[in-house]
Design a protein around this motif. Structure first.
Motif, PDB file in Angstrom:
ATOM      1  N   ALA A  29      -2.413   5.890  -0.425  1.00 16.71           N
ATOM      2  CA  ALA A  29      -2.507   6.202   1.001  1.00 16.71           C
ATOM      3  C   ALA A  29      -3.691   5.502   1.662  1.00 16.71           C
ATOM      4  O   ALA A  29      -3.765   5.445   2.880  1.00 16.71           O
ATOM      5  CB  ALA A  29      -2.635   7.707   1.203  1.00 16.71           C
ATOM      6  N   LEU A  30      -4.584   4.956   0.871  1.00 23.60           N
ATOM      7  CA  LEU A  30      -5.766   4.309   1.416  1.00 23.60           C
ATOM      8  C   LEU A  30      -5.444   2.903   1.887  1.00 23.60           C
ATOM      9  O   LEU A  30      -4.549   2.251   1.355  1.00 23.60           O
ATOM     10  CB  LEU A  30      -6.868   4.264   0.353  1.00 23.60           C
ATOM     11  N   PRO A  31      -6.160   2.391   2.879  1.00 21.28           N
ATOM     12  CA  PRO A  31      -5.888   1.044   3.372  1.00 21.28           C
ATOM     13  C   PRO A  31      -6.153  -0.012   2.304  1.00 21.28           C
ATOM     14  O   PRO A  31      -7.048   0.131   1.485  1.00 21.28           O
ATOM     15  CB  PRO A  31      -6.849   0.887   4.552  1.00 21.28           C
ATOM     16  N   HIS A  32      -5.354  -1.053   2.317  1.00 19.16           N
ATOM     17  CA  HIS A  32      -5.484  -2.147   1.366  1.00 19.16           C
ATOM     18  C   HIS A  32      -6.112  -3.341   2.065  1.00 19.16           C
ATOM     19  O   HIS A  32      -5.490  -3.921   2.954  1.00 19.16           O
ATOM     20  CB  HIS A  32      -4.103  -2.550   0.838  1.00 19.16           C
ATOM     21  N   PRO A  33      -7.318  -3.722   1.690  1.00 14.53           N
ATOM     22  CA  PRO A  33      -7.937  -4.886   2.311  1.00 14.53           C
ATOM     23  C   PRO A  33      -7.131  -6.154   2.035  1.00 14.53           C
ATOM     24  O   PRO A  33      -6.597  -6.325   0.950  1.00 14.53           O
ATOM     25  CB  PRO A  33      -9.307  -4.980   1.644  1.00 14.53           C
ATOM     26  N   ARG A  34      -7.027  -7.027   2.991  1.00 14.16           N
ATOM     27  CA  ARG A  34      -6.278  -8.274   2.852  1.00 14.16           C
ATOM     28  C   ARG A  34      -6.974  -9.213   1.876  1.00 14.16           C
ATOM     29  O   ARG A  34      -8.191  -9.289   1.839  1.00 14.16           O
ATOM     30  CB  ARG A  34      -6.143  -8.954   4.211  1.00 14.16           C
ATOM     31  N   GLY A  35      -6.179  -9.918   1.062  1.00 14.13           N
ATOM     32  CA  GLY A  35      -6.696 -10.913   0.145  1.00 14.13           C
ATOM     33  C   GLY A  35      -7.202 -10.359  -1.169  1.00 14.13           C
ATOM     34  O   GLY A  35      -7.599 -11.108  -2.039  1.00 14.13           O
ATOM     35  N   ARG A  36      -7.158  -9.076  -1.374  1.00 14.10           N
ATOM     36  CA  ARG A  36      -7.630  -8.467  -2.611  1.00 14.10           C
ATOM     37  C   ARG A  36      -6.443  -8.242  -3.545  1.00 14.10           C
ATOM     38  O   ARG A  36      -5.351  -7.926  -3.097  1.00 14.10           O
ATOM     39  CB  ARG A  36      -8.305  -7.134  -2.295  1.00 14.10           C
ATOM     40  N   LEU A  52      -1.912   1.413  -8.569  1.00 13.60           N
ATOM     41  CA  LEU A  52      -2.746   1.961  -9.642  1.00 13.60           C
ATOM     42  C   LEU A  52      -4.233   1.742  -9.388  1.00 13.60           C
ATOM     43  O   LEU A  52      -5.062   2.491  -9.883  1.00 13.60           O
ATOM     44  CB  LEU A  52      -2.371   1.325 -10.981  1.00 13.60           C
ATOM     45  N   GLY A  53      -4.566   0.702  -8.662  1.00 10.40           N
ATOM     46  CA  GLY A  53      -5.969   0.402  -8.392  1.00 10.40           C
ATOM     47  C   GLY A  53      -6.146  -1.066  -8.086  1.00 10.40           C
ATOM     48  O   GLY A  53      -5.186  -1.836  -8.030  1.00 10.40           O
ATOM     49  N   TRP A  54      -7.379  -1.470  -7.892  1.00  8.17           N
ATOM     50  CA  TRP A  54      -7.706  -2.864  -7.602  1.00  8.17           C
ATOM     51  C   TRP A  54      -7.967  -3.599  -8.894  1.00  8.17           C
ATOM     52  O   TRP A  54      -8.579  -3.053  -9.816  1.00  8.17           O
ATOM     53  CB  TRP A  54      -8.910  -2.934  -6.675  1.00  8.17           C
ATOM     54  N   ALA A  55      -7.525  -4.858  -8.968  1.00 14.23           N
ATOM     55  CA  ALA A  55      -7.631  -5.646 -10.194  1.00 14.23           C
ATOM     56  C   ALA A  55      -9.068  -5.797 -10.676  1.00 14.23           C
ATOM     57  O   ALA A  55      -9.306  -5.895 -11.882  1.00 14.23           O
ATOM     58  CB  ALA A  55      -6.991  -7.021  -9.992  1.00 14.23           C
ATOM     59  N   ASP A  56     -10.024  -5.781  -9.762  1.00 12.12           N
ATOM     60  CA  ASP A  56     -11.415  -5.914 -10.176  1.00 12.12           C
ATOM     61  C   ASP A  56     -12.035  -4.572 -10.563  1.00 12.12           C
ATOM     62  O   ASP A  56     -13.184  -4.518 -10.980  1.00 12.12           O
ATOM     63  CB  ASP A  56     -12.248  -6.615  -9.103  1.00 12.12           C
ATOM     64  N   GLU A  57     -11.264  -3.485 -10.454  1.00 14.97           N
ATOM     65  CA  GLU A  57     -11.759  -2.152 -10.805  1.00 14.97           C
ATOM     66  C   GLU A  57     -10.963  -1.496 -11.931  1.00 14.97           C
ATOM     67  O   GLU A  57     -11.430  -0.531 -12.521  1.00 14.97           O
ATOM     68  CB  GLU A  57     -11.707  -1.238  -9.579  1.00 14.97           C
ATOM     69  N   ARG A  68      -0.535   4.254 -20.929  1.00 18.97           N
ATOM     70  CA  ARG A  68      -0.722   5.072 -19.723  1.00 18.97           C
ATOM     71  C   ARG A  68       0.025   4.521 -18.530  1.00 18.97           C
ATOM     72  O   ARG A  68       0.293   5.246 -17.581  1.00 18.97           O
ATOM     73  CB  ARG A  68      -2.208   5.205 -19.403  1.00 18.97           C
ATOM     74  N   ALA A  69       0.371   3.218 -18.569  1.00 18.87           N
ATOM     75  CA  ALA A  69       1.116   2.602 -17.469  1.00 18.87           C
ATOM     76  C   ALA A  69       1.966   1.470 -18.035  1.00 18.87           C
ATOM     77  O   ALA A  69       1.639   0.884 -19.063  1.00 18.87           O
ATOM     78  CB  ALA A  69       0.164   2.069 -16.406  1.00 18.87           C
ATOM     79  N   TRP A  70       3.065   1.173 -17.359  1.00 20.44           N
ATOM     80  CA  TRP A  70       3.943   0.084 -17.778  1.00 20.44           C
ATOM     81  C   TRP A  70       4.547  -0.568 -16.530  1.00 20.44           C
ATOM     82  O   TRP A  70       4.399  -0.057 -15.431  1.00 20.44           O
ATOM     83  CB  TRP A  70       5.029   0.596 -18.721  1.00 20.44           C
ATOM     84  N   GLY A  71       5.230  -1.711 -16.743  1.00 24.11           N
ATOM     85  CA  GLY A  71       5.801  -2.427 -15.611  1.00 24.11           C
ATOM     86  C   GLY A  71       4.732  -2.895 -14.641  1.00 24.11           C
ATOM     87  O   GLY A  71       4.932  -2.922 -13.436  1.00 24.11           O
ATOM     88  N   ILE A  72       3.594  -3.276 -15.179  1.00 30.48           N
ATOM     89  CA  ILE A  72       2.435  -3.600 -14.354  1.00 30.48           C
ATOM     90  C   ILE A  72       2.588  -4.980 -13.707  1.00 30.48           C
ATOM     91  O   ILE A  72       2.979  -5.941 -14.363  1.00 30.48           O
ATOM     92  CB  ILE A  72       1.144  -3.542 -15.193  1.00 30.48           C
ATOM     93  N   THR A  73       2.300  -5.027 -12.426  1.00 30.15           N
ATOM     94  CA  THR A  73       2.242  -6.291 -11.698  1.00 30.15           C
ATOM     95  C   THR A  73       0.947  -6.315 -10.892  1.00 30.15           C
ATOM     96  O   THR A  73       0.428  -5.269 -10.505  1.00 30.15           O
ATOM     97  CB  THR A  73       3.430  -6.469 -10.732  1.00 30.15           C
ATOM     98  N   VAL A  74       0.448  -7.510 -10.679  1.00 25.00           N
ATOM     99  CA  VAL A  74      -0.756  -7.705  -9.867  1.00 25.00           C
ATOM    100  C   VAL A  74      -0.365  -8.570  -8.687  1.00 25.00           C
ATOM    101  O   VAL A  74       0.168  -9.667  -8.864  1.00 25.00           O
ATOM    102  CB  VAL A  74      -1.894  -8.374 -10.682  1.00 25.00           C
ATOM    103  N   LEU A  75      -0.575  -8.052  -7.510  1.00 23.51           N
ATOM    104  CA  LEU A  75      -0.204  -8.757  -6.278  1.00 23.51           C
ATOM    105  C   LEU A  75      -1.422  -8.936  -5.396  1.00 23.51           C
ATOM    106  O   LEU A  75      -2.284  -8.061  -5.324  1.00 23.51           O
ATOM    107  CB  LEU A  75       0.836  -7.946  -5.506  1.00 23.51           C
ATOM    108  N   ARG A  76      -1.475 -10.062  -4.740  1.00 26.24           N
ATOM    109  CA  ARG A  76      -2.551 -10.294  -3.782  1.00 26.24           C
ATOM    110  C   ARG A  76      -2.054  -9.871  -2.418  1.00 26.24           C
ATOM    111  O   ARG A  76      -0.994 -10.292  -1.971  1.00 26.24           O
ATOM    112  CB  ARG A  76      -2.968 -11.758  -3.755  1.00 26.24           C
ATOM    113  N   GLU A  77      -2.791  -8.994  -1.777  1.00 30.11           N
ATOM    114  CA  GLU A  77      -2.440  -8.572  -0.420  1.00 30.11           C
ATOM    115  C   GLU A  77      -2.605  -9.779   0.496  1.00 30.11           C
ATOM    116  O   GLU A  77      -3.612 -10.477   0.415  1.00 30.11           O
ATOM    117  CB  GLU A  77      -3.335  -7.410   0.029  1.00 30.11           C
ATOM    118  N   ARG A  78      -1.639 -10.014   1.341  1.00 26.26           N
ATOM    119  CA  ARG A  78      -1.654 -11.185   2.218  1.00 26.26           C
ATOM    120  C   ARG A  78      -2.792 -11.133   3.232  1.00 26.26           C
ATOM    121  O   ARG A  78      -3.086 -10.084   3.787  1.00 26.26           O
ATOM    122  CB  ARG A  78      -0.355 -11.291   2.993  1.00 26.26           C
ATOM    123  N   GLU A  79      -3.377 -12.289   3.449  1.00 23.66           N
ATOM    124  CA  GLU A  79      -4.376 -12.416   4.517  1.00 23.66           C
ATOM    125  C   GLU A  79      -3.677 -12.953   5.741  1.00 23.66           C
ATOM    126  O   GLU A  79      -2.800 -13.787   5.640  1.00 23.66           O
ATOM    127  CB  GLU A  79      -5.491 -13.367   4.100  1.00 23.66           C
TER     128      GLU A  79
END
Length: 80
Positions: A29-36, A52-57, A68-79
């Motif tokens: 529910a929290l805002p997603h900063p662009r480019g992260r 699940l969280g931010w890739a750097d955290e 604890r988690a599966w089907g994991i993907t890492v996406l960059r929020e668009r700037e």
């Protein structure tokens, strides 16, 4: 006076996220900063893919290897 790294809009956004987490608001529910880079996946508690969280955290390899988690993907929020 020069601005330090921990000042300005970035620090304000981080503080707002910490306050929201302290109030018990869910991460998705929290805002997603662009480019992260954001980590998404499924868990036992919530089998549909969700934030699940931010890739750097979050250590996505540890989440997967521990089961604890599966089907994991890492996406960059668009700037814009």
């Amino acid at each position: 006076m020069p601005r330090g790294y921990e000042e300005g809009p970035v620090a304000e956004e981080a503080e707002a996220r910490r306050d929201a987490l302290a109030r018990g608001e869910p991460l998705e529910a929290l805002p997603h900063p662009r480019g992260r880079r954001a980590v998404y996946g499924s868990t036992d508690d919530k089998p549909e893919k969700h934030f699940l969280g931010w890739a750097d955290e979050v250590d996505q390899d540890e989440l997967f290897e521990s089961g604890r988690a599966w089907g994991i993907t890492v996406l960059r929020e668009r700037e814009d």
